[in-house]
Design an enzyme around this catalytic site. Structure first.
Site, PDB file in Angstrom:
ATOM      1  N   GLU A   1       0.803  -1.217   0.000  1.00 38.87           N
ATOM      2  CA  GLU A   1       0.000   0.000   0.000  1.00 38.87           C
ATOM      3  C   GLU A   1       0.838   1.270   0.000  1.00 38.87           C
ATOM      4  O   GLU A   1       0.308   2.370  -0.193  1.00 38.87           O
ATOM      5  CB  GLU A   1      -0.944  -0.007   1.211  1.00 38.87           C
ATOM      6  CG  GLU A   1      -2.043  -1.052   1.079  1.00 38.87           C
ATOM      7  CD  GLU A   1      -2.979  -1.099   2.268  1.00 38.87           C
ATOM      8  OE1 GLU A   1      -2.604  -0.578   3.334  1.00 38.87           O
ATOM      9  OE2 GLU A   1      -4.070  -1.673   2.132  1.00 38.87           O
TER      10      GLU A   1
ATOM     11  N   GLU B   1       7.533 -21.481   7.720  1.00 40.65           N
ATOM     12  CA  GLU B   1       7.795 -20.630   8.877  1.00 40.65           C
ATOM     13  C   GLU B   1       8.868 -21.207   9.791  1.00 40.65           C
ATOM     14  O   GLU B   1       9.443 -20.494  10.615  1.00 40.65           O
ATOM     15  CB  GLU B   1       6.511 -20.406   9.681  1.00 40.65           C
ATOM     16  CG  GLU B   1       6.018 -21.603  10.459  1.00 40.65           C
ATOM     17  CD  GLU B   1       4.860 -21.251  11.380  1.00 40.65           C
ATOM     18  OE1 GLU B   1       4.870 -21.761  12.502  1.00 40.65           O
ATOM     19  OE2 GLU B   1       3.972 -20.473  10.989  1.00 40.65           O
TER      20      GLU B   1
END
Length: 311
Positions: free
Chosen positions: A94, A125
């Site tokens: 963004e 992960e």
């Protein structure tokens, strides 16, 4: 290679975490009316801003350190897995339309790569080596910042990212939602926003995710304010890439200058649609090239450029 944890040890480690704690008072939540569950979730969420508020001094220190490095050309890199990684990718994605950042200036790394944004990548992960490889591709410098994000504060990908970055002189931040986390300990700056047990046991996409989103909002937004990407509370570096943003650009120029529509259109045309340049042209009475020169000499800070133009 990263060693695989013993299942019993991993279970014990998770049970010790605040974010994984079981709440007996909610053991029959599934039997409640929908509205009651909604009220419970809403009440739970109200605790998050207060938990973030406790860490504002640490967050502000991080922002000042990040802004100083980005002003020298450094990058802001988020690294996380699962929800934490997706939040970093979201925040990074963004920044270009909101603040007209250059490609690669704000980067979101998620364990497992871009496909992990929408699909779980099993085991990603758990790999510190994967984080090291992802960061090695960026060729980190001491002006870069790497923020490891993990609700538990123990995710190997996030911890590994911070350790690798710190060893190469980059600024490091560990954002977690448990006290005494390995992630915060590994980083130069630790931010531990303790929001308590989740409504659904261990579902850290809830309060922990909200807390992480709030902190990342602060870090990117206030850093961009410090870098001169705003004028007051107006997004003067917004990139007008679609009709909605083009309309927003015209509105921002109007709010900043009070000019009428024909003046705004003329100023935007003279400055190739650059909102900040158009505002400067209107307020200082200069042409497009002069506005661009003044802003370059002022490091992109509109207030400083206005001061220079007015002498």
């Amino acid at each position: 290679m990263t060693s695989q944890p013993d299942p019993s040890e991993l279970r014990a480690a998770l049970e010790s975490l605040t974010t994984e704690a079981f709440r007996p008072d909610l053991a029959e939540i599934d039997r409640l009316p929908t509205l009651d569950i909604a009220h419970l979730m809403n009440e739970e969420d109200t605790d998050v801003p207060a938990a973030v508020g406790v860490r504002l001094p640490q967050i502000a220190a991080v922002i000042d350190a990040v802004a100083a490095r980005m002003a020298r050309g450094g990058r802001l890199v988020y690294a996380g897995a699962g929800t934490a990684g997706r939040l970093g990718v979201l925040d990074a994605s963004e920044c270009p339309p909101t603040f007209n950042t250059t490609p690669g200036q704000v980067v979101g790394l998620i364990a497992g790569g871009p496909s992990a944004v929408v699909t779980s990548v099993e085991g990603a992960e758990d790999s510190e080596e994967l984080a090291e490889a992802d960061l090695a591709a960026l060729a980190l410098t001491p002006d870069d910042t790497v923020i490891g994000v993990s609700a538990s504060g123990r995710t190997p990908y996030a911890v590994g990212a911070v350790r690798y970055a710190r060893a190469r002189g980059a600024l490091t931040v560990g954002l977690a939602c448990n006290p005494g986390s390995a992630l915060a300990a590994a980083a130069e700056h630790g931010i531990e926003v303790v929001v308590g047990p989740e409504l659904l046991t261990g579902s850290t996409r809830l309060k922990a995710g909200t807390a992480q989103k709030l902190v990342l909002n602060m870090v990117s937004t206030i850093t961009m304010i410090r870098l001169g990407k705003t004028y007051g509370n107006l997004m003067v570096d917004v990139r007008a890439s679609n009709e909605k943003l083009r309309a927003r650009s015209r509105r921002i120029v109007a709010l900043a200058t009070g000019a009428d529509e024909p003046e705004i259109e003329a100023a935007l045309a003279a400055t190739d649609g650059e909102v900040k340049n158009a505002i400067l042209a209107l307020l200082a009475g200069v042409d497009g090239p002069a506005a661009a020169r003044l802003l370059e000499e002022s490091g992109g800070h509109l207030r400083a450029a206005l001061g220079a133009a007015r002498g």
